[in-house]
Design an enzyme around this catalytic site. Structure first.
Site, PDB file in Angstrom:
ATOM      1  N   HIS A 226       0.816  -1.224   0.000  1.00  0.00           N
ATOM      2  CA  HIS A 226       0.000   0.000   0.000  1.00  0.00           C
ATOM      3  C   HIS A 226       0.848   1.271   0.000  1.00  0.00           C
ATOM      4  CE1 HIS A 226       0.839  -0.244   4.321  1.00  0.00           C
ATOM      5  NE2 HIS A 226       0.382   0.992   4.464  1.00  0.00           N
ATOM      6  N   ASP A 227       1.993   1.237   0.677  1.00  0.00           N
ATOM      7  CA  ASP A 227       2.814   2.454   0.777  1.00  0.00           C
ATOM      8  C   ASP A 227       4.030   2.423  -0.140  1.00  0.00           C
ATOM      9  OD1 ASP A 227       1.310   4.013   2.414  1.00  0.00           O
ATOM     10  OD2 ASP A 227       2.363   3.479   4.277  1.00  0.00           O
ATOM     11  N   LYS A 230       5.917   5.451  -1.313  1.00  0.00           N
ATOM     12  CA  LYS A 230       6.790   6.254  -0.456  1.00  0.00           C
ATOM     13  C   LYS A 230       8.237   6.203  -0.938  1.00  0.00           C
ATOM     14  CE  LYS A 230       4.044   6.710   3.702  1.00  0.00           C
ATOM     15  NZ  LYS A 230       3.812   6.258   5.068  1.00  0.00           N
ATOM     16  N   HIS A 255       1.908   9.777  -2.330  1.00  0.00           N
ATOM     17  CA  HIS A 255       2.410   8.394  -2.362  1.00  0.00           C
ATOM     18  C   HIS A 255       1.423   7.357  -2.919  1.00  0.00           C
ATOM     19  CE1 HIS A 255       0.562   7.876   1.668  1.00  0.00           C
ATOM     20  NE2 HIS A 255       0.588   6.587   1.396  1.00  0.00           N
ATOM     21  N   HIS A 279      -6.067   3.942  -1.008  1.00  0.00           N
ATOM     22  CA  HIS A 279      -6.075   3.524   0.397  1.00  0.00           C
ATOM     23  C   HIS A 279      -6.130   4.694   1.385  1.00  0.00           C
ATOM     24  CE1 HIS A 279      -1.615   4.074   0.236  1.00  0.00           C
ATOM     25  NE2 HIS A 279      -1.684   4.175   1.565  1.00  0.00           N
ATOM     26  N   HIS A 280      -6.167   5.929   0.865  1.00  0.00           N
ATOM     27  CA  HIS A 280      -6.354   7.076   1.771  1.00  0.00           C
ATOM     28  C   HIS A 280      -7.633   7.858   1.481  1.00  0.00           C
ATOM     29  CE1 HIS A 280      -2.803   6.873   4.278  1.00  0.00           C
ATOM     30  NE2 HIS A 280      -2.042   6.646   3.210  1.00  0.00           N
TER      31      HIS A 280
HETATM   32 FE   LIG Z   1      -0.333   5.190   3.027  1.00  0.00          FE
END
Ligand SMILES: [Fe+2]
Length: 376
Positions: A226-227, A230, A255, A279-280
């Protein structure tokens, strides 16, 4: 024995035997003669014949009994009677008992007799051909059954090998993705293991929500990744212990899109891309969700699950500016934002798991194998 076919005549009157021999002299068949039943039986032992024609009334043994004996010893021989009118009742009885093929009455008609004997040979040949074909069919059936068994064994073996290969590939797949996720987490000492835990929590939520197995797997992979975006955010922003400036916050908010762009070219991660991208998002679709401000079920379900998992892990992990928060705080936070930031069904699923499994749900040192979990 010059011909393929042989007929044996049995009669106690020598003249009749002679007449029969004469009659068939020019035919394509061997003709044997016996004047007594015992002699006939002996002859058959030495010379194979296809047809036996016997008189009924003879000394020692009558025709019906002789044919019975022949039937017992040589069941394939075609049996016939050549009999006078006076013995016809006996002969008819023999026919009815299935002992004989044809009945010829004395005095006979030459042409008919010749034709009847030829028919008897045809009958014999036909029966042996049927027998031969049956035998061939039986043998081929056995062979086929054998081949089938071999084939089944081979298919079983291949299926086993394939399953093993498949499992190997799946493990390699998850290991590769985990390595990528760990590389992201490594940018910040405080997020070590974060992606893995989000994957685990999200999988548990997915199972609580009764997702099908393939979707649980997708949720896990999406949780791990998910990240991943980044990677494209400056380390100084990610590891900054103080409050972020609005510009830095904008940079962090990029991100999910960066992550989606990183994964897009990977064929087997195509399903994961929207899950990562969203996801945010906030469940109520208000401006605080990003990148697209989607609302409710427009947000992919795995993304909604991951948001809860992500929040739970963030709150229960130490941060540079605070220690890990207690589960009570987590529960009240989730409840407070249920319906605004979070999908209420995902919050409820988490509360149900917590209720059932207790604090160990957020333990940082649980081992987890997604495929064991899915099948378990
Ligand atoms: Fe995230």
């Amino acid at each position: 024995m010059t011909h393929d076919h042989t007929v044996l005549f049995v009669d106690d009157e020598v003249n009749i035997l002679k007449a029969l021999q004469r009659l068939l002299r020019t035919e394509e068949m061997n003709v044997l003669c016996a004047s007594r039943a015992s002699e006939a039986i002996e002859l058959l032992e030495q010379h194979p014949a296809q047809v036996v024609v016997t008189d009924q009334r003879m000394p020692e043994m009558n025709g019906v009994d002789l044919l019975s004996a022949v039937r017992e010893r040589h069941p394939d021989i075609v049996r016939m009677m050549l009999t006078g009118y006076t013995e016809i009742n006996v002969a008819v009885d023999a026919i009815n008992r299935g002992e004989i093929f044809r009945l010829i009455t004395k005095p006979w008609n030459d042409d008919e007799l010749r034709a009847t004997i030829r028919q008897a040979f045809d009958h014999f040949d036909l029966k042996s051909e049927i027998k031969r074909l049956n035998q061939v069919t039986r043998e081929q059936n056995f062979k086929l059954q054998d081949m089938n068994r071999n084939l089944e064994a081979k298919v079983r073996e291949r299926t086993k090998q394939l399953a093993a290969k498949h499992q190997e590939l799946r493990t390699a797949y998850v290991q590769t993705i985990s390595a990528l996720a760990e590389a992201v987490d490594a940018k910040d000492t405080y997020t070590r293991g974060h992606s893995q835990r989000v994957g685990v929590y999200a999988s548990k939520l997915a199972r609580e929500l009764s997702f099908p197995k393939d979707v649980i797997e997708r949720v896990y992979i999406a949780g791990l990744l998910h990240d991943v975006g980044k990677i494209g955010v400056r380390d100084s922003v990610i590891t900054k212990p103080d409050r972020l400036t609005p510009e830095e916050y904008e940079e962090i908010k990029k991100h999910p899109e960066i992550g989606a762009k990183i994964l897009e070219p990977v064929d087997f991660l195509r399903d994961i891309v929207p899950c990562v991208r969203h996801h945010h998002e906030w469940y109520d679709g208000c401006g605080r969700g990003y990148p697209d401000g989607l609302r409710g079920d427009r947000i992919p379900l795995p993304s909604r699950v991951i948001l809860v998992a992500d929040t739970v892990d963030a709150m229960t992990s130490d941060r540079p500016y605070r220690k890990a928060l207690s589960l009570d705080v987590v529960v009240s936070e989730l409840t407070k934002y249920s319906g605004t930031q979070f999908d209420p069904t995902c919050v409820e699923a988490f509360l149900a798991i917590l209720e059932r499994d207790g604090e160990q749900v957020v333990s940082h040192d649980q081992s987890f194998d997604i495929y064991e979990f899915i099948e378990g």
